[in-house]
Motif scaffolding. Sequence first.
Motif, PDB file in Angstrom:
ATOM      1  N   THR A  93       0.859  -1.181   0.000  1.00 48.35           N
ATOM      2  CA  THR A  93       0.000   0.000   0.000  1.00 48.35           C
ATOM      3  C   THR A  93       0.895   1.230   0.000  1.00 48.35           C
ATOM      4  O   THR A  93       1.826   1.338   0.804  1.00 48.35           O
ATOM      5  CB  THR A  93      -0.935   0.013   1.217  1.00 48.35           C
ATOM      6  OG1 THR A  93      -0.164   0.044   2.421  1.00 48.35           O
ATOM      7  CG2 THR A  93      -1.830  -1.223   1.218  1.00 48.35           C
ATOM      8  N   VAL A 114      -1.494  -1.023  -4.054  1.00 49.84           N
ATOM      9  CA  VAL A 114      -2.784  -0.443  -3.682  1.00 49.84           C
ATOM     10  C   VAL A 114      -2.508   1.018  -3.331  1.00 49.84           C
ATOM     11  O   VAL A 114      -1.839   1.310  -2.334  1.00 49.84           O
ATOM     12  CB  VAL A 114      -3.420  -1.176  -2.484  1.00 49.84           C
ATOM     13  CG1 VAL A 114      -4.736  -0.509  -2.090  1.00 49.84           C
ATOM     14  CG2 VAL A 114      -3.639  -2.649  -2.821  1.00 49.84           C
ATOM     15  N   CYS A 116      -3.245   4.775  -2.099  1.00 48.03           N
ATOM     16  CA  CYS A 116      -4.109   5.358  -1.070  1.00 48.03           C
ATOM     17  C   CYS A 116      -3.856   6.869  -0.979  1.00 48.03           C
ATOM     18  O   CYS A 116      -2.750   7.339  -1.269  1.00 48.03           O
ATOM     19  CB  CYS A 116      -3.821   4.716   0.280  1.00 48.03           C
ATOM     20  SG  CYS A 116      -3.882   2.907   0.267  1.00 48.03           S
ATOM     21  N   ALA A 126      -9.240   4.569   4.568  1.00 48.99           N
ATOM     22  CA  ALA A 126      -8.610   4.734   3.258  1.00 48.99           C
ATOM     23  C   ALA A 126      -7.102   4.909   3.345  1.00 48.99           C
ATOM     24  O   ALA A 126      -6.417   4.868   2.321  1.00 48.99           O
ATOM     25  CB  ALA A 126      -9.223   5.933   2.533  1.00 48.99           C
ATOM     26  N   TYR A 128      -3.054   4.352   3.968  1.00 47.35           N
ATOM     27  CA  TYR A 128      -2.247   3.200   3.557  1.00 47.35           C
ATOM     28  C   TYR A 128      -1.922   2.288   4.733  1.00 47.35           C
ATOM     29  O   TYR A 128      -1.664   1.098   4.552  1.00 47.35           O
ATOM     30  CB  TYR A 128      -1.022   3.621   2.757  1.00 47.35           C
ATOM     31  CG  TYR A 128       0.141   4.273   3.472  1.00 47.35           C
ATOM     32  CD1 TYR A 128      -0.019   5.211   4.474  1.00 47.35           C
ATOM     33  CD2 TYR A 128       1.447   3.975   3.086  1.00 47.35           C
ATOM     34  CE1 TYR A 128       1.064   5.816   5.075  1.00 47.35           C
ATOM     35  CE2 TYR A 128       2.536   4.574   3.681  1.00 47.35           C
ATOM     36  CZ  TYR A 128       2.338   5.494   4.690  1.00 47.35           C
ATOM     37  OH  TYR A 128       3.412   6.092   5.293  1.00 47.35           O
ATOM     38  N   GLN A 131      -5.295   0.230   5.079  1.00 47.73           N
ATOM     39  CA  GLN A 131      -5.435  -0.690   3.955  1.00 47.73           C
ATOM     40  C   GLN A 131      -4.507  -1.898   4.109  1.00 47.73           C
ATOM     41  O   GLN A 131      -4.881  -3.030   3.776  1.00 47.73           O
ATOM     42  CB  GLN A 131      -5.145   0.030   2.640  1.00 47.73           C
ATOM     43  CG  GLN A 131      -6.224   1.002   2.207  1.00 47.73           C
ATOM     44  CD  GLN A 131      -7.497   0.283   1.795  1.00 47.73           C
ATOM     45  OE1 GLN A 131      -7.460  -0.788   1.212  1.00 47.73           O
ATOM     46  NE2 GLN A 131      -8.637   0.873   2.109  1.00 47.73           N
ATOM     47  N   ARG A 134      -6.067  -4.223   6.623  1.00 50.31           N
ATOM     48  CA  ARG A 134      -7.204  -4.938   6.027  1.00 50.31           C
ATOM     49  C   ARG A 134      -6.729  -6.083   5.147  1.00 50.31           C
ATOM     50  O   ARG A 134      -7.257  -7.204   5.214  1.00 50.31           O
ATOM     51  CB  ARG A 134      -8.058  -3.960   5.213  1.00 50.31           C
ATOM     52  CG  ARG A 134      -9.274  -4.622   4.540  1.00 50.31           C
ATOM     53  CD  ARG A 134      -9.982  -3.656   3.618  1.00 50.31           C
ATOM     54  NE  ARG A 134      -9.150  -3.212   2.512  1.00 50.31           N
ATOM     55  CZ  ARG A 134      -8.902  -3.942   1.412  1.00 50.31           C
ATOM     56  NH1 ARG A 134      -9.424  -5.157   1.301  1.00 50.31           N
ATOM     57  NH2 ARG A 134      -8.147  -3.455   0.451  1.00 50.31           N
TER      58      ARG A 134
END
Length: 361
Positions: A93, A114, A116, A126, A128, A131, A134
């Motif tokens: 991320t 990903v 962010c 939202a 990094y 994320q 998650r």
Amino acid sequence: MRHESVISTIGNTPLVSLDRICGSRISAKVYGKVESFNPGQSAKDRAALYMIEQAEKKGRIQPGATLIEATSGNTGFSIAMIAAVKGYKCVLTLTDKAGPEKRALLTALGAEIVLCPAAAEPEDPASYYSQAERLAADIPNSFYLRQNWNLDNSNAHYYSTGPEIWNDTDGKVTHYVCCAGTGGTLSGTARYLKEKNPNVTIVGVDAYGSVLKKYWQTGIFDADEIFSWKVEGLGKTIIPDNVAFDLIDEFIKVGDRAAALRVRELARREGMLLGYSSGAALEAVFAMRKQLTPDDVVVVLFPDHGSRYLGKVFNDEWMKEQGYLRPNGEPAAYSVRHLQRMYRVYKRMYGRKIKERFNLA
């Protein structure tokens, strides 16, 4: 010399004299610890390899695992490189502050990115950080390295960078200057050097907009300190476990413009193409030059290579857009917009001292 893989070439980076840029202006002897000589072109190779191999020894990483990290780019590249060699998957991320060069380098090694928003608060879903948490929960057989809180980050530098600096200066190092981000490179090296000689001065370099210096001064996390900055890999909006504040003797904040101009000067005068935060680190040495003596030996850590910033600090158009260069390419004076912004920052930071700071009394 033969190596079994590229990761066995990590470490033992050179210490380079900076006489051309510092010699006539700084009385001390100044050396750059040039971490771009690592195969992944940054100091993060050391931490990534050590964190991964320690996790492997503890059984936390299994064959076929997916490695996950929240990164500004360099740690991600190091993880992706090591994952490729070891046969792991890699999901990273990044904030949208990471330049296109860094993103392309990561995907070239097979990493999944990903992206962010950089403006998202750490606890924002939202961000990094969120994320990465998650993804680690959702992906089976995954391992989140957590470089900000994983103390093997700083241990990597305690066992490698610190001894290298001590040995290469024959134990004569008096000052160690390093940017503060996750804190691993700064603190692990500092711990080793302080054990060898408690009188070594440790200087952390922070960004305007980061909370680290204020936390070091007061022990208070002050969200009012936070605003956006340009330099990548420097400063934090959180307090990482890897920052050993008790080892830091001085903290110096460096602005985006000063760091950008200094790293370009490094390229022209020393022939060293280095990353944006390297300019911040050297600018901190210039900021403290009046307290240095001819007997001092200063080691400033240069974290990464300039090829990752060709679209930014080494791009004249980008520099002009930021107001750092005039249309003719000469360094620009501070713009009215910049001064207005800094006035607001100082007013928030210093309150009634604002007149004194701007010589308006």
